[in-house]
Motif scaffolding. Structure first.
Motif, PDB file in Angstrom:
ATOM      1  N   LEU A  39       0.804  -1.223   0.000  1.00 13.21           N
ATOM      2  CA  LEU A  39       0.000   0.000   0.000  1.00 13.21           C
ATOM      3  C   LEU A  39       0.837   1.273   0.000  1.00 13.21           C
ATOM      4  N   LEU A  40       2.138   1.164   0.204  1.00 14.32           N
ATOM      5  CA  LEU A  40       2.977   2.351   0.235  1.00 14.32           C
ATOM      6  C   LEU A  40       3.137   2.929  -1.166  1.00 14.32           C
ATOM      7  N   ARG A  57       4.655   6.890   3.236  1.00  8.26           N
ATOM      8  CA  ARG A  57       3.248   7.286   3.132  1.00  8.26           C
ATOM      9  C   ARG A  57       2.471   6.327   2.235  1.00  8.26           C
ATOM     10  N   THR A  58       1.177   6.245   2.503  1.00 14.47           N
ATOM     11  CA  THR A  58       0.273   5.440   1.688  1.00 14.47           C
ATOM     12  C   THR A  58       0.134   6.075   0.309  1.00 14.47           C
ATOM     13  N   SER A  59       0.053   5.243  -0.703  1.00  9.36           N
ATOM     14  CA  SER A  59      -0.031   5.730  -2.081  1.00  9.36           C
ATOM     15  C   SER A  59      -1.276   6.583  -2.310  1.00  9.36           C
ATOM     16  N   GLU A  65      -3.871   7.964   2.712  1.00  9.06           N
ATOM     17  CA  GLU A  65      -4.053   7.570   4.096  1.00  9.06           C
ATOM     18  C   GLU A  65      -5.521   7.533   4.497  1.00  9.06           C
ATOM     19  N   ARG A  68      -6.995   4.333   3.324  1.00  7.06           N
ATOM     20  CA  ARG A  68      -6.485   3.203   4.106  1.00  7.06           C
ATOM     21  C   ARG A  68      -7.219   3.098   5.434  1.00  7.06           C
ATOM     22  N   TRP A 218       1.151   1.503  11.724  1.00  6.16           N
ATOM     23  CA  TRP A 218      -0.161   0.882  11.512  1.00  6.16           C
ATOM     24  C   TRP A 218      -0.339  -0.305  12.458  1.00  6.16           C
TER      25      TRP A 218
END
Length: 821
Positions: A39-40, A57-59, A65, A68, A218
């Motif tokens: 998911l990054l 960071r989340t893509s 984010e 997510r 997380w």
């Protein structure tokens, strides 16, 4: 406790909010955890997420984010956990500007704060970036403080502008070079032979913290309950890495994508719950293969063979790279002579793979004295090909550390009995590789011994580390991505972690291994399909039917080949199996698959050097064959489809109810006939699955047919039972059937109150029926009933026995529970 997982491939086409939308379906299906691909932030447009460019960071392409958190909240509300895939080994450097760390390294060189984050050999000067189409620098330009080569952009070091683009280029901490030099001269570690994925030094605590901080946040926040670790074999110290990860996530479920050899086990010091399930995949799928089919299918592979082509781009490419190694004191004189041989025949010529050569004709580079070579011989030669073409830079780098010939290092790599050793653990694997290398190359014994001595004296030193990091690449590229596309006798067995020369798995072997798994690794993941499998579980289930019909299949495929064969025997054999295994299939899907298979095999064409004429013929083949033979192919598939469904349901119930934590790969809750990626990443019709699920919840007992609803029924029943009654899924006890058709039933119990039954070899069973074959059931109070049909089981008097003809009259599998439902 995670009872099962459902793998979702998150991508821009199926972002995080799309996953949110199916959480309710997964909960109703009985799934224990939503299991996502990485998911990054990955390279722009990434369809899989393994090419991370920013691990902090989340893509945003996946929803960021906020999305997510919506997924984790939805999962929690539905009673599901979340498991996430992580990629510690490498990062994408394909588009430098998208990777802030790599961009800074290119700009500032060894002075960059990220200079030690990537596995760069700074002692060899500027970083080589293999992006140029030739050796010319004429197409370079400078725009806005960037060095530009067509669509490629690179940063300029401070105060280095001025003069011609070529002069500016000479002032940088990197050098742009011909892309063909990447395999031979690269100055940074990469993922396999992919120069756009740069190795990361997670063995450095600072790098570990920087790359894992977000994901561990997380976990520590309770949003993620499990981690799937990608490719641990590429790490400098997998055990040390996993111990650090466990310390940071003490309660997380940890599984590693470790490909085990048939009789290999995970190192005891790894604090993980198990693997990602390829070991279980081999065992489960092999259980439904008829060993009697081995000899006829071996003969068929030979009958389909012919002489290899006299020349080709791969032979030329191999010869060129071997010449480079020879010039760099890497190859002994006999190997230089072999370069001339390769100009006449591609290495591991197809003739030598599937057909014994004519006594008067050359046999390629596998010397077998006229007999058909074993899989081991083919794998060995394919590994040699990889060390001399794709991984030349790695061989040279390791050899320089010991001041030996690169060929000596390569031969140790070629001889590894497993993917890698983990010294000082697993010394026997290292010893075996060194001994085999000595036997194969007596004139290189001095160099081999030099490497051996240095590695033994300092098993945690740089030389030992580099050897071990690289051996996994050699094995994976040489075996899974080359030999398995050349040795195509029976491709149901040609799977990641598979052993194609072991024709199936006997019930006795399966019981032994399942018992060990239940006792030693109860939390390991089990799988039948993944994003990396070469064909989906239901394709393999259908192909297993061919092992029961080898004569009919041989007659059919030889007739088809006589008029429509592909002019390369291994690919021809693979193509027919793939066609019937995945039927109905569009010409476009099959065309893409065969193009990839031909290039992975590296016999007539490859990803690097193309035989355009051959590729054109291969690309035309699917459309022509489907148009001219479609009706006949369809009729043959109709003949084997039913037994294939039986095998598919058998595989699934054994996996889902057996020891370990089962994963359901997206879409395989119905029958799925996908081939290797990207085919297995096509959109999943969740609306259809939800419709079927609603009907099942209303009491529908579907027939076993092409809709696959029967498979969804099996998945739902077992997963709900695992989630509701985890106490039932402990231990493992083999059960033995009695009667004339005993070999066709496979059964085991978990707790004494739970019994699983599956049908084996359904084609042969159809000829005799179950007759009075029975299954003795574990003793104890209470009545038995089948959770799949809802019917009580007539067990007669003590000792209780189930009559299989009655028990398996509706479905070829059964899930028996004693006592209250």
């Amino acid at each position: 406790m995670i009872t099962s997982t459902y793998r979702l491939q998150i991508s821009p086409a199926f972002p995080l909010d799309a996953a949110v939308a199916v959480v309710d379906y997964l909960a109703r299906l009985g799934v224990g955890a939503v299991y996502t691909s990485p998911l990054l932030t990955a390279a722009p447009g990434s369809a899989h997420g393994y090419d991370v460019v920013d691990p902090t960071r989340t893509s945003r392409e996946l929803g960021g984010e906020e999305a997510r958190l919506r997924l984790t909240s939805a999962a929690k509300a539905a009673g599901l956990s979340v498991v996430v895939d992580i990629v510690p080994n490498h990062m994408s450097v394909a588009v430098p500007s998208t990777n802030p760390w790599w961009w800074d390294v290119l700009r500032n060189g060894p002075a960059s704060e990220y200079a030690t984050y990537f596995d760069v050999d700074w002692s060899r000067g500027p970083i080589l970036l293999p992006v140029l189409g030739s050796d010319s620098l004429d197409d370079l330009a400078v725009h806005d403080d960037r060095l530009v080569y067509f669509e490629h952009e690179f940063p300029l070091a401070p105060d280095t502008a001025g003069g011609s683009p070529q002069e500016v280029h000479e002032r940088q901490h990197y050098r742009l070079v011909n892309w063909r030099r990447g395999n031979a001269e690269l100055t940074y570690r990469r993922f396999f032979d992919i120069t756009t994925l740069a190795g990361v030094r997670v063995e450095d605590p600072a790098v570990f913290e920087a790359t894992h901080g977000e994901v561990l946040r997380w976990v520590q926040a309770g949003e993620v309950a499990g981690l799937r670790v990608d490719h641990p074999d590429g790490l400098a110290d997998p055990g040390g890495y996993l111990r650090r990860l466990r310390a940071e996530a003490p309660d997380a479920w940890l599984v590693v994508e470790k490909i085990l050899a048939v009789d290999e086990t995970l190192p005891a010091s790894w604090p993980v719950d198990g693997t990602t399930g390829y070991d279980a995949l081999r065992e489960i799928c092999g259980l439904f293969v008829d060993p009697a089919g081995e000899a006829p299918l071996t003969t068929l592979a030979a009958d389909l063979g012919h002489r290899p082509p006299d020349n080709g781009p791969v032979a030329t490419e191999t010869a060129a790279h071997e010449a480079n190694l020879a010039a760099d004191r890497g190859l002994r004189p006999p190997e230089i002579q072999r370069t001339g041989d390769h100009r006449q025949n591609p290495p591991v010529a197809t003739e030598a793979v599937d057909n014994p050569p004519e006594p008067s004709s050359p046999s390629g580079s596998v010397e077998t004295g006229g007999r058909r070579p074993t899989l081991h011989e083919v794998e060995t030669e394919c590994r040699r090909l990889i060390t001399r073409t794709s991984l030349v830079a790695e061989m040279r780098r390791i050899a320089a550390l010991a001041n030996v010939a690169p060929e000596a290092v390569a031969e140790i790599m070629v001889a590894f009995p497993v993917y890698r050793s983990y010294l000082p653990e697993g010394l026997d694997h290292w010893t075996a590789a060194v001994a085999a290398a000595r036997r194969a190359n007596p004139h290189l014994v001095a160099d081999i011994d030099t490497v051996d001595d240095a590695v033994r004296k300092d098993p945690r030193g740089e030389l030992a580390t580099r050897v071990q990091q690289t051996s996994g690449m050699v094995v994976a590229k040489g075996v899974e991505d080359t030999a398995f596309y050349r040795w195509t006798r029976f491709t149901a067995l040609n799977e990641v972690g598979g052993a194609p020369d072991r024709f199936g798995v006997t019930p006795a072997e399966f019981h032994t291994r399942a018992t060990a798994r239940a006792a030693g690794w109860p939390g390991t993941m089990t799988a039948l399909s993944t994003h990396d499998t070469k064909r989906a579980e239901d394709v393999r289930a259908r192909l297993a039917v061919l092992s029961e019909l080898p004569g009919e299949w041989a007659e059919t495929v030889k007739r088809w080949s006589a008029e429509h064969g592909i002019d390369e025997p291994a690919l021809n054999n693979l193509a027919w199996q793939s066609l019937v295994g995945a039927w109905p299939i569009t010409a476009d899907r099959l065309r893409a698959y065969l193009d990839k298979a031909a290039k992975e095999a590296k016999v007539r064409t490859s990803w690097v050097d193309h035989d355009e004429a051959f590729e054109k013929k291969v690309n035309e083949w699917p459309g022509k064959v489907i148009a001219e033979l479609g009706a006949e192919i369809g009729a043959f598939v109709e003949r084997i489809a039913g037994p294939g469904w039986s095998n598919a349901l058998g595989q699934k119930i054994v996996q889902l109810a057996g020891p370990g934590v089962p994963d359901v790969y997206q879409g395989t809750d119905l029958f799925d006939l996908s081939l290797v990626d990207p085919d297995n990443r096509r959109p999943v019709d969740f609306a259809q699955r939800q419709e079927f699920l609603s009907r099942l919840e209303d009491g529908w007992l579907p027939d076993v047919d092409a809709t696959g609803a029967a498979k969804l029924h099996v998945v739902r029943q077992v997963l709900h039972l695992r989630r509701d009654r985890p106490d039932l899924f402990t231990g493992y006890r083999p059960l033995t059937t009695q009667g004339p058709a005993a070999e066709h039933a496979f059964a085991f119990s978990r707790a004494p109150e739970l019994v699983v039954v599956a049908t084996r070899l359904p084609v042969k069973l159809a000829g005799s029926g179950w007759a009075d074959t029975v299954l003795p059931l574990p003793g104890g109070p209470g009545n038995w009933h089948d959770l799949l049909t809802g019917k009580p089981v007539d067990t007669g008097q003590e000792p209780r026995r189930a009559v299989l003809g009655d028990l398996l009259s509706h479905y070829p599998v059964a899930l028996l529970l004693r006592g209250n439902r």
